[in-house]
Design a protein around this motif. Sequence first.
Motif, mmCIF file in Angstrom:
data_model
loop_
_atom_site.group_PDB
_atom_site.id
_atom_site.type_symbol
_atom_site.label_atom_id
_atom_site.label_comp_id
_atom_site.label_asym_id
_atom_site.label_seq_id
_atom_site.Cartn_x
_atom_site.Cartn_y
_atom_site.Cartn_z
ATOM 1 N N ARG A 253 4.771 0.711 10.655
ATOM 2 C CA ARG A 253 4.342 1.659 9.614
ATOM 3 C C ARG A 253 4.100 3.038 10.224
ATOM 4 N NH1 ARG A 253 -1.642 1.220 7.397
ATOM 5 N NH2 ARG A 253 -0.940 -0.291 5.834
ATOM 6 N N ASP A 254 3.411 3.075 11.338
ATOM 7 C CA ASP A 254 3.119 4.357 11.984
ATOM 8 C C ASP A 254 4.408 5.055 12.420
ATOM 9 O OD1 ASP A 254 0.464 3.700 11.625
ATOM 10 O OD2 ASP A 254 0.207 2.927 13.671
ATOM 11 N N GLY A 255 5.332 4.275 12.963
ATOM 12 C CA GLY A 255 6.590 4.849 13.405
ATOM 13 C C GLY A 255 7.423 5.389 12.256
ATOM 14 N N MET A 256 7.422 4.671 11.139
ATOM 15 C CA MET A 256 8.179 5.120 9.979
ATOM 16 C C MET A 256 7.558 6.375 9.379
ATOM 17 S SD MET A 256 10.897 3.363 9.569
ATOM 18 C CE MET A 256 11.368 3.760 7.889
ATOM 19 N N ALA A 257 6.248 6.439 9.380
ATOM 20 C CA ALA A 257 5.569 7.640 8.876
ATOM 21 C C ALA A 257 5.932 8.851 9.734
ATOM 22 C CB ALA A 257 4.058 7.426 8.858
ATOM 23 N N THR A 258 5.982 8.643 11.044
ATOM 24 C CA THR A 258 6.380 9.722 11.956
ATOM 25 C C THR A 258 7.834 10.128 11.721
ATOM 26 O OG1 THR A 258 4.811 8.945 13.633
ATOM 27 C CG2 THR A 258 6.605 10.367 14.383
ATOM 28 N N LYS B 107 0.842 -1.184 0.000
ATOM 29 C CA LYS B 107 0.000 0.000 0.000
ATOM 30 C C LYS B 107 0.885 1.244 0.000
ATOM 31 C CE LYS B 107 -3.690 -2.274 2.620
ATOM 32 N NZ LYS B 107 -4.469 -2.270 3.885
ATOM 33 N N LYS B 108 0.396 2.329 -0.551
ATOM 34 C CA LYS B 108 1.212 3.550 -0.605
ATOM 35 C C LYS B 108 1.557 4.058 0.797
ATOM 36 C CE LYS B 108 -2.448 7.049 -0.950
ATOM 37 N NZ LYS B 108 -2.947 8.210 -1.734
ATOM 38 N N GLU B 109 0.673 3.767 1.781
ATOM 39 C CA GLU B 109 0.933 4.198 3.154
ATOM 40 C C GLU B 109 2.142 3.468 3.758
ATOM 41 O OE1 GLU B 109 -3.236 4.897 2.046
ATOM 42 O OE2 GLU B 109 -2.030 3.046 2.126
ATOM 43 N N ASP B 110 2.541 2.359 3.122
ATOM 44 C CA ASP B 110 3.672 1.579 3.611
ATOM 45 C C ASP B 110 4.986 1.959 2.939
ATOM 46 O OD1 ASP B 110 2.856 -0.328 5.673
ATOM 47 O OD2 ASP B 110 1.471 -1.099 4.167
ATOM 48 N N VAL B 111 4.977 2.972 2.097
ATOM 49 C CA VAL B 111 6.190 3.426 1.412
ATOM 50 C C VAL B 111 6.674 4.702 2.083
ATOM 51 C CG1 VAL B 111 7.196 4.134 -0.790
ATOM 52 C CG2 VAL B 111 5.381 2.396 -0.751
ATOM 53 N N VAL C 177 19.868 10.484 -8.034
ATOM 54 C CA VAL C 177 21.132 10.982 -7.481
ATOM 55 C C VAL C 177 21.274 10.570 -6.015
ATOM 56 C CG1 VAL C 177 22.706 12.933 -7.182
ATOM 57 C CG2 VAL C 177 21.077 12.922 -9.088
ATOM 58 N N PHE C 178 20.340 10.934 -5.179
ATOM 59 C CA PHE C 178 20.232 10.424 -3.814
ATOM 60 C C PHE C 178 18.786 9.999 -3.600
ATOM 61 C CE2 PHE C 178 24.198 12.696 -2.635
ATOM 62 C CZ PHE C 178 24.814 11.681 -1.916
ATOM 63 N N GLY C 179 18.568 9.206 -2.561
ATOM 64 C CA GLY C 179 17.207 8.811 -2.228
ATOM 65 C C GLY C 179 17.120 7.357 -1.825
ATOM 66 N N GLY C 180 16.103 7.050 -1.057
ATOM 67 C CA GLY C 180 15.854 5.680 -0.636
ATOM 68 C C GLY C 180 14.449 5.554 -0.091
ATOM 69 N N ALA C 181 14.019 4.323 0.071
ATOM 70 C CA ALA C 181 12.675 4.082 0.601
ATOM 71 C C ALA C 181 12.670 2.804 1.432
ATOM 72 C CB ALA C 181 11.655 3.974 -0.527
ATOM 73 N N VAL C 182 11.782 2.775 2.393
ATOM 74 C CA VAL C 182 11.534 1.579 3.193
ATOM 75 C C VAL C 182 10.085 1.174 2.982
ATOM 76 C CG1 VAL C 182 11.302 0.669 5.533
ATOM 77 C CG2 VAL C 182 13.280 2.079 4.933
ATOM 78 N N ILE C 183 9.871 -0.107 2.745
ATOM 79 C CA ILE C 183 8.515 -0.639 2.573
ATOM 80 C C ILE C 183 8.155 -1.429 3.821
ATOM 81 C CG2 ILE C 183 6.972 -1.896 1.033
ATOM 82 C CD1 ILE C 183 8.598 0.359 -0.329
ATOM 83 N N THR C 184 7.080 -1.023 4.485
ATOM 84 C CA THR C 184 6.611 -1.720 5.679
ATOM 85 C C THR C 184 5.363 -2.538 5.317
ATOM 86 O OG1 THR C 184 5.382 0.276 6.330
ATOM 87 C CG2 THR C 184 7.591 -0.002 7.248
#
Length: 404
Positions: free
Chosen positions: A200-205, A48-52, A187-194
């Motif tokens: 998920r809530d903690g990563m969003a915060t 889900k997009k909320e998990d990105v 160039v730079f950037g990264g993502a975590v998928i939960t």
Amino acid sequence: MLSVEFAPNEGIDDALLSLSLLMQPWRWYKGEEKETLRKKIGLMLQAKKEDVHFFLSGRAGLFHLLKCLDVPEGSEVIVTGYTCEAVVLPVLALGLIPIYNDVSFLDCSSNPEKTPSLISKRTRVLIIQHTYGIPPRRTALLKIAAEHGLVVIEDLAHGFEKDVFLKDSVKTYKLLSFGRSKSMSSVFGGAVITHGGPVRDGMATAERGVKQVAAGELVKLLNYKPFSLLIKYTYSILGTGKLLHKALTTSGVLVPEISSREKRGEYDPYFDKDYPNALAILLSHQLEKYESTRRRRGEVVREYRKALKGVLTDDFSLARYPVLVKDREKFLREAKGYGFYPGTWYTQPVAPEGLELGKVGYRKGDCPEAEFISKHIVNLPTNIHLETARDIVELVKPHLLIRS
């Protein structure tokens, strides 16, 4: 100049887009592109997009993920013993202990036959690296993790085969990188998928709480694509591109991929920042070309597979293709004479070269297979024409190291 390490993904269209963004500062931080990208990345990985969750670097994302998992200080994290400091430094920064799992020759990823012996009462996390984008022996590793109650993080920073996750019933956390040498680059950037819940809530915060990239720094990042293309096109013209590269790097116009602090074996909070909308626009543009680039890479990988026996991969769409050569320095010198600069991921079990291994908890002999591979590995480009790939094959053949 044909380089695997330096701006392998950049085309004229990418450079022009970056130049246009330099003239549109109102799009640097605000816009819908970042949220649209969140949805696209989620679809690619069955999430889900909320998990990105986006950050300025994959290592910052890993740092916050480990924090949100609430792993007790002193716990052990099993990592691939053939990796980059970007994986290890966040572990160390949180007071955790990296345990290095030697690799399998066939995929340069953690060998499941050696994993159980590394697990202790303090082991909490298993990081499964998809080295070069090659799927590891994932089923076996996931089974081991389930048997021992370990949290699994899949490191997809090098690239990944998205079909691996179709109809996937196993929930793992996933880590992506959009650095300049990766399969998709902003160039730079990264993502975590939960996958939902308090993490998920903690990563969003955490994502909302990191600092914004300063405008001056963002200008440097947007300058990278046009400057890198100019350097590549002029590299062989009386050394113009080489001099330009040195001048731009020395003056700080081009931000290094790895900071001096990281090279000393220390986690650098400089990269612990927000992923700006401007970089999301750059990545979205590369995503538009993803399928065509993927097909081209797949064709080139098949060409290498057909011509170079005894190499490490199957027919995957890799951003770089690994082979072993008998004398790497000799091969690199010869390739340079043709204007070709192969990649060298990785020249030691925890890269980059020069990093003091003792500072990241690695002892000589921990991973003998990784140590052997790191002495002989070179990486070939895949985002190229088939004719160029055939020329590279002829260059590599006399140097090829084939293991039985």
